[in-house]
Every structure is written in structure tokens, then in C-alpha cells.
Design an enzyme around this catalytic site. Sequence first.
Site, PDB file in Angstrom:
ATOM      1  N   HIS A  69     -22.684 -22.796  10.466  1.00 15.85           N
ATOM      2  CA  HIS A  69     -21.748 -22.247   9.372  1.00 15.85           C
ATOM      3  C   HIS A  69     -22.096 -20.984   9.211  1.00 15.85           C
ATOM      4  O   HIS A  69     -23.006 -20.151  10.088  1.00 15.85           O
ATOM      5  CB  HIS A  69     -22.324 -22.976   7.957  1.00 15.85           C
ATOM      6  CG  HIS A  69     -23.615 -22.662   7.404  1.00 15.85           C
ATOM      7  ND1 HIS A  69     -24.638 -22.996   8.101  1.00 15.85           N
ATOM      8  CD2 HIS A  69     -24.000 -21.730   6.539  1.00 15.85           C
ATOM      9  CE1 HIS A  69     -25.871 -22.674   7.442  1.00 15.85           C
ATOM     10  NE2 HIS A  69     -25.537 -21.947   6.372  1.00 15.85           N
ATOM     11  N   CYS A 126     -37.740 -34.998  -5.519  1.00 21.89           N
ATOM     12  CA  CYS A 126     -38.522 -36.107  -5.782  1.00 21.89           C
ATOM     13  C   CYS A 126     -38.456 -37.203  -5.064  1.00 21.89           C
ATOM     14  O   CYS A 126     -39.605 -37.686  -4.759  1.00 21.89           O
ATOM     15  CB  CYS A 126     -38.459 -36.382  -7.516  1.00 21.89           C
ATOM     16  SG  CYS A 126     -36.907 -37.199  -7.939  1.00 21.89           S
ATOM     17  N   HIS A 194     -36.872 -39.134 -12.229  1.00 19.76           N
ATOM     18  CA  HIS A 194     -37.764 -38.519 -11.346  1.00 19.76           C
ATOM     19  C   HIS A 194     -38.801 -39.504 -10.849  1.00 19.76           C
ATOM     20  O   HIS A 194     -39.144 -40.503 -11.449  1.00 19.76           O
ATOM     21  CB  HIS A 194     -38.278 -37.243 -12.495  1.00 19.76           C
ATOM     22  CG  HIS A 194     -39.398 -36.484 -11.941  1.00 19.76           C
ATOM     23  ND1 HIS A 194     -39.208 -35.793 -10.769  1.00 19.76           N
ATOM     24  CD2 HIS A 194     -41.092 -36.375 -11.982  1.00 19.76           C
ATOM     25  CE1 HIS A 194     -40.398 -35.075 -10.484  1.00 19.76           C
ATOM     26  NE2 HIS A 194     -41.146 -35.450 -11.049  1.00 19.76           N
ATOM     27  N   HIS A 221     -45.685 -35.211  -6.981  1.00 19.45           N
ATOM     28  CA  HIS A 221     -44.606 -35.108  -7.244  1.00 19.45           C
ATOM     29  C   HIS A 221     -43.604 -33.650  -6.941  1.00 19.45           C
ATOM     30  O   HIS A 221     -44.237 -32.660  -6.614  1.00 19.45           O
ATOM     31  CB  HIS A 221     -44.122 -35.393  -8.762  1.00 19.45           C
ATOM     32  CG  HIS A 221     -44.434 -34.214  -9.681  1.00 19.45           C
ATOM     33  ND1 HIS A 221     -43.830 -34.146 -10.788  1.00 19.45           N
ATOM     34  CD2 HIS A 221     -45.310 -33.106  -9.513  1.00 19.45           C
ATOM     35  CE1 HIS A 221     -44.105 -32.772 -11.413  1.00 19.45           C
ATOM     36  NE2 HIS A 221     -45.073 -32.372 -10.739  1.00 19.45           N
TER      37      HIS A 221
END
Length: 345
Positions: A69, A126, A194, A221
Amino acid sequence: MRNHILSAIQVHAAAEYPKECCGLLLGIGRKQQYYPCRNIASEPNEEFRIDPEDYAAAEDIGEVIGIVHSHPDATSRPSPRDLAMCEATAMPWHILSWPEGDLRTVMPAGAVPLLKRPFVHGAWDCWQVCADWYQREWGLEFESFKRADGWWESKDNSSLYEANYEAAGFYRVDQPQRGDMIVMEVGRTVYPNHAGIFLGADPALPGEDAATFGPGPFLLHHLYGRPSEVIVFGGPWLDRTHLVLRHKMQNNQHSAAWPQEKDMQVNQSYVLNIQDLFTVSSGALCGAEIVVAILDGDTEIDRLSFKGKVGPGGDGYSRSYSGKPGLRADVVAGVGQISFTEVRP
């Protein structure tokens, strides 16, 4: 890169400018060919998305061995999304700055750190940090789940975690132990949106510094828009918890449970009471601000800020709080007095 392929990419970039061009590098026997594709992104001047029909047509011609690209009016330096998608596709990415004409090739590293990776939804998010932890720690492999950014904001979409966890080999449990996936509701959301890996009292990640202190419990996380990290799992994170999921392979991992897991209470209710939150200016009572730290031993796990006018005297202002047993609260800034008491059933 061979001259005839570079020339074909440059022609395509010039034709699509100021939009990003995109295409595929194909291997056809011993030869290579550039296959231009349509960019169907909603903002083609800022990003690209290869038309799936073009991708399928290219695969009928040869083997896809690279993604191409352009970066209109920008350098060939890869964006965080470029780096993430290079890893996700596990093939080289070739980026052409246009009209500058500089070509850069980015190769997949094969092992992206779990910590401090930038957030790129659909590639480094996540779910992906959870999937990568399971792969590195237990050798588990999951299928690639396609997920549109913002899927959690509309009832017209599926609740992805709730709809897919059983097929992925997870089942619900009541109490977390190391290696469980915690599914939460964060921000304005219709569905749980999440997830993180519950690490219990052991935040160790091989080869990485989690920079954690205290007894925990800890959670790995990757929050939307922020680098991935290990945090203390308590306070508002407990309030946001919707599901605790355990993988069926976990029974073979002999994972250590959070100490005293059988006897623990995941949620202890507290009442935070604030009194005498005011200042005096020219003889008049005015509002003020107070900042309160929630502490687990000597480790701060949460910080709350309140603005307003309370008192003098009276019952003050109270709000509820939920966390692990044994927490305490201290004033770290501002004026006023507080009390922080457990609510007994």
C-alpha cells in the site's frame, strides 16, 4: 524488490493519489507479479482495505506473498496499524511513500511483546493480548475472530464474547484463578466489550518487566486507545466484571489459584463518606475538591476525585465502593475528612 514490480506499484500509487493504493504481491511459479486491488476503506485517503473479491481473484492467479500500500504525502514509516497487521497476516508489508517514491519493507517479527504494544483494534487489542498469552503460556491456538471496531455499541450486532466463548473452549466459573479470562463492560457499551488475563498474585511474563508492586491480584489487559499493561485487579475493575471464563485446557496446567481462593470474597462492599468538603472565601462557603486513594496494603489500586460542597457538619456525602477485602482509603490531596468502612451483610 524487482524493478518491474516497483514500477507497477508506482503507477498504481500515482493513479490513486491522493488516496492510498493497495495491492498484493503474488508468487506465480518462479515469477512475481504485482496485483492492484480496490481500496474500499471508508476513508481511503487515510487508510486502506483490500476488496475481498480482488483478494480472492488474486489467489486464483498465484500465491499471495506480500501486502502493498502507499502513504500519500507521508513517509514510508509504518504506522502502528501497519506493524500490527503485518504480524496478523504473517507476511511482508511493502509501503511506498508517494509522490516521494521511497519503498520500505516491513517483516513480521513473529513474537510481539505482550506489554506496551500500541492499540490497534482487530490486531493488537484486548482479545489479541489474551489469545497471545494463551499461545505463549499454554500453546493454545484460536481461530482469527473478525471484529469491526465499535461492534459493542449497537444492539444490532452480536455480543461477541458471550456468543463465542463456549465454541472457543471456555466455560463460566464463579471465582478467578491464574489464567482465567475476565470479561468486562467498559465505557458506554451495550455488550461486554473488554477482556484481560487474571494473573493472581504472580504477574510474571517471561522476558518482560511488568513493573508491578504489592501482592496483587494482577490483570494483563489492553484497554482501547492505550498500551497493553499489567494492572492491579480491584476496585472499579471488579465492578465492571461480567464473566469469569476458564479454558477447558486449564485443568491440565496445574495453575496456582489466587491464595485462599476458596475462602475469598471477590467483592467486598464499602461506604466512603466525605465530610467538611468546603473552603471559605470572603466569609462565604465555597466548593472544594478532594482526592482519595484506595490502598491495598501500601499499594494504591485506585484514585477517586470529588468536587462539590459538603458541610460543615451534617452526615456528609457517601458513595459505595466494591473491591477485595481489607482495603483502606487515604486523602492524598484537597480538603475534607473521610471515613471508609466495610458493609457487613
